[in-house]
Design a protein around this motif. Structure first.
Motif, PDB file in Angstrom:
ATOM      1  N   PRO A   1       0.787  -1.237   0.000  1.00 59.59           N
ATOM      2  CA  PRO A   1       0.000   0.000   0.000  1.00 59.59           C
ATOM      3  C   PRO A   1       0.820   1.288   0.000  1.00 59.59           C
ATOM      4  O   PRO A   1       0.313   2.338  -0.421  1.00 59.59           O
ATOM      5  N   GLU A   2       2.059   1.251   0.423  1.00 59.57           N
ATOM      6  CA  GLU A   2       2.870   2.473   0.425  1.00 59.57           C
ATOM      7  C   GLU A   2       3.506   2.763  -0.935  1.00 59.57           C
ATOM      8  O   GLU A   2       4.094   3.823  -1.115  1.00 59.57           O
TER       9      GLU A   2
ATOM     10  N   GLU B   1       2.988   3.931  -4.412  1.00 57.09           N
ATOM     11  CA  GLU B   1       1.897   4.728  -4.962  1.00 57.09           C
ATOM     12  C   GLU B   1       1.863   4.824  -6.479  1.00 57.09           C
ATOM     13  O   GLU B   1       0.793   4.924  -7.063  1.00 57.09           O
ATOM     14  N   ASP B   2       3.009   4.846  -7.112  1.00 54.93           N
ATOM     15  CA  ASP B   2       3.042   5.154  -8.539  1.00 54.93           C
ATOM     16  C   ASP B   2       3.499   3.992  -9.405  1.00 54.93           C
ATOM     17  O   ASP B   2       4.168   4.183 -10.422  1.00 54.93           O
TER      18      ASP B   2
ATOM     19  N   ASP C   1       9.238   2.725  -7.871  1.00 49.59           N
ATOM     20  CA  ASP C   1       8.460   3.848  -7.335  1.00 49.59           C
ATOM     21  C   ASP C   1       9.368   5.007  -6.946  1.00 49.59           C
ATOM     22  O   ASP C   1       9.038   6.180  -7.161  1.00 49.59           O
TER      23      ASP C   1
END
Length: 153
Positions: A29-30, A32-33, A149
């Motif tokens: 979940p951490e 993001e991209d 990321d």
């Protein structure tokens, strides 16, 4: 959004569990991209590789070599990707009933020809199935996705 492609041969419950662990790590979940796409080797091809920013490969050890499905993926993707994916960040894991050295050597040989860049040490899940393999595979997915990321590759 960066694209992470996971191409893995997972013909058994244990190998499906390992694939799910890689995917779970990649979808942390951490992160993001990064969009994660999972494909079986017989369903994946050069268009998938050309559209990704990094790739994780997974295979069983079959008679001291990678699975025929992953070899087929490479056979169909090698020349269409050869000049267009040099430097592609990649990692891989092997579910090896024995030592996995022939499988590792084959993957490293093909990816060296493609000039892909190994960004994590391979995960070799050797011998009898061990639940610890799952955390190793999850970490592999997490580290590759997190590196992508963070712009590390």
């Amino acid at each position: 959004m960066k694209q992470l492609l996971i191409v893995a041969h997972a013909p058994s419950p244990n190998t499906r569990t390992l694939l799910q662990a890689v995917e779970r790590g990649a979808r942390h979940p951490e992160i993001e991209d990064v969009a994660v796409r999972v494909r079986a080797p017989l369903d994946a091809g050069p268009d998938d590789v050309l559209a990704c920013d990094a790739i994780i490969l997974g295979t069983t050890e079959n008679l001291g070599y990678m699975s025929g499905a992953l070899k087929d993926f490479f056979d169909r993707s090698y020349y269409p990707c050869l000049e267009k994916t040099q430097g592609l960040p990649f990692a891989f894991y092997i579910r090896a009933g024995h030592d996995g050295t022939g499988t590792r050597r084959a993957i490293e040989s093909i990816t060296a020809g493609l000039r892909w860049r190994l960004v994590q040490d391979p995960v070799l899940c050797r011998g009898d199935y061990d639940p610890a393999f799952e955390s190793q595979c999850e970490e592999l997915g997490l580290y590759v996705a997190a590196g992508l990321d963070a712009g590390m590759f």
